[in-house]
Design a protein around this motif. Sequence first.
Motif, PDB file in Angstrom:
ATOM      1  N   ARG A   1      46.949 -72.961  43.863  1.00  0.00           N
ATOM      2  CA  ARG A   1      48.215 -72.491  42.953  1.00  0.00           C
ATOM      3  C   ARG A   1      47.860 -72.610  41.518  1.00  0.00           C
ATOM      4  NH1 ARG A   1      53.286 -76.374  44.071  1.00  0.00           N
ATOM      5  NH2 ARG A   1      53.493 -74.997  45.833  1.00  0.00           N
ATOM      6  N   ASP A   2      48.434 -71.335  40.750  1.00  0.00           N
ATOM      7  CA  ASP A   2      47.934 -71.339  39.596  1.00  0.00           C
ATOM      8  C   ASP A   2      46.384 -71.204  39.245  1.00  0.00           C
ATOM      9  OD1 ASP A   2      50.674 -71.151  38.852  1.00  0.00           O
ATOM     10  OD2 ASP A   2      50.721 -73.261  38.487  1.00  0.00           O
TER      11      ASP A   2
ATOM     12  N   ARG B   1      55.702 -71.924  47.031  1.00  0.00           N
ATOM     13  CA  ARG B   1      56.180 -71.142  46.014  1.00  0.00           C
ATOM     14  C   ARG B   1      55.545 -69.702  46.034  1.00  0.00           C
ATOM     15  NH1 ARG B   1      54.502 -74.499  40.721  1.00  0.00           N
ATOM     16  NH2 ARG B   1      55.377 -76.484  41.334  1.00  0.00           N
TER      17      ARG B   1
ATOM     18  N   ASP C   1      51.622 -68.820  46.095  1.00  0.00           N
ATOM     19  CA  ASP C   1      50.653 -69.730  46.707  1.00  0.00           C
ATOM     20  C   ASP C   1      49.620 -69.160  47.635  1.00  0.00           C
ATOM     21  OD1 ASP C   1      51.783 -72.156  45.177  1.00  0.00           O
ATOM     22  OD2 ASP C   1      52.909 -72.749  46.999  1.00  0.00           O
TER      23      ASP C   1
END
Length: 371
Positions: free
Chosen positions: A254-255, A311, A314
Motif C-alpha cells: 500500500r502506497d 482500498r 492495494d
Amino acid sequence: MDLLTTGAFARASRLSVKALRLYDELGLLTPAYVDPRTGYRFYDPAQLEQARLVVWLRRLDMPLAAIRQVCGLDAPAAAEQVREFWARTEADLTTRRDLAAFLIGHLSGKDDPMNEHGQTAKAVASRTEGDATADDARAAALSVRYAALSDAGLVREGNQDAAYAGGGLLAVADGFGEHGAPASTAAIEALRRVDAATLRPGDLLNALQDAVHQANEAVHELAGPTGTTLTALLWSGASLALVHIGDSRAYLLRDGDLFQITHDHTLVQSMLDEGRITAEEAASHPQRALLLRALDGAAGPAVDLRLHDARPGDRYLLCSDGLSTVVPQEEVRRVLAGRAEPAQAVRELVDLANAAGGPDNVSCAVALVGA
Ligand code: MG
C-alpha cells in the motif's frame, strides 16, 4: 526445625487457609506434618518458596494441574514449562483480540458494504494454471484481478503446496507429512465452498469458521501425521476476510510499502516476539520450520480470522514459506509493485525462489485491487 501452624504459614505465604487446604488436596503443597490426633497441619518454613511460586503461577491464570507439574520440576525445566504456557496464552490472546476487533466492527455496523461503498463494479478473476475463469466476474465494490501459481521447486520430488485465485478467493496452503498434498488441497476446497459474495461481511465469520472446521475434518480423515497451513483472503464487497494458520504469509503493498499482515505461527516467531533471538538468528534458525499451529486434524484449531478493508490500489500477496525464506522482502516488494498483471507477478516471484535454489515447494497468489 520449627514448623509453622497453618495460620502462620497462611499469613507468611499470603495464601488463605482455604487455599492451603485445596492445594494440599491437589498435591500442590503437602504439609510437612499432620498431627494424627487433631488433624492439624504444619508447614516447614522452607515450603514458603514453593507456596510463593504457586501464588505467582496462579496470577498467570495457570491451571492447577499445570502448576502441580511445574512444582515437580527442577528450576530450568520449570522455567521452560512456564515459557511454553505463556507462548500459548499469548497466541490465544492474539486470536481473541482479532475476534474482538471483528465483533466490534460487526456490531457497530461498519462491515456493511452498502454503508460505506455505494457503487458496484465487476471483479474479474484469472488463473495462470488451469482454466481461465472469466465466469468468475461478479458484483463487488472494487474491481480485483488475481492469479495464482504453485511450483514444486528444484529440490522436492512432489508438490505439497496448493494455491488458488478465483471467485473472490485467494488462498495458499502448504501441506506437510504423509498426505501433505491432499491436505493442502482439501483446505482450499473447503474455502471454495464459501460463497462470500452472497454473505454480508458479518456473516462471513461463521461461514469461515465452518469452512475451517470442515478443512480440519478432511485432514483428520487422511489419517497419519499430516497437516497443512492455510492463508486466504475472501472478498465480500470492499471487505476482505483474512483466514490464517501456520507459516504461509499474507502481504499488503500500500502506497509503495510492503506490510506483512499475518503473524507466523512458528516456534521461531514466538522466540522472536519474546526477544530471545534476533531477526538474523531467526532467519537461520535450525528449527525455523517448526509450526506451533496448523490444520493437523486435532480438535479446535486456533485460526486467526479478521476483516480488513481493501482500498483502491492495494496489492495483496499470499505465499508459502518456499518464497519468504529465500527471496528477500525488498525483492518481493519490487516485483509486487512493478508488475501490471498479477500473472506476471506470480510467475516472476516463483522464478526468483527457484533462482535462489528452489529448496521448497513455492506458491504465490496475487490480487491487484483496481484504482
Ligand atoms: Mg513450505
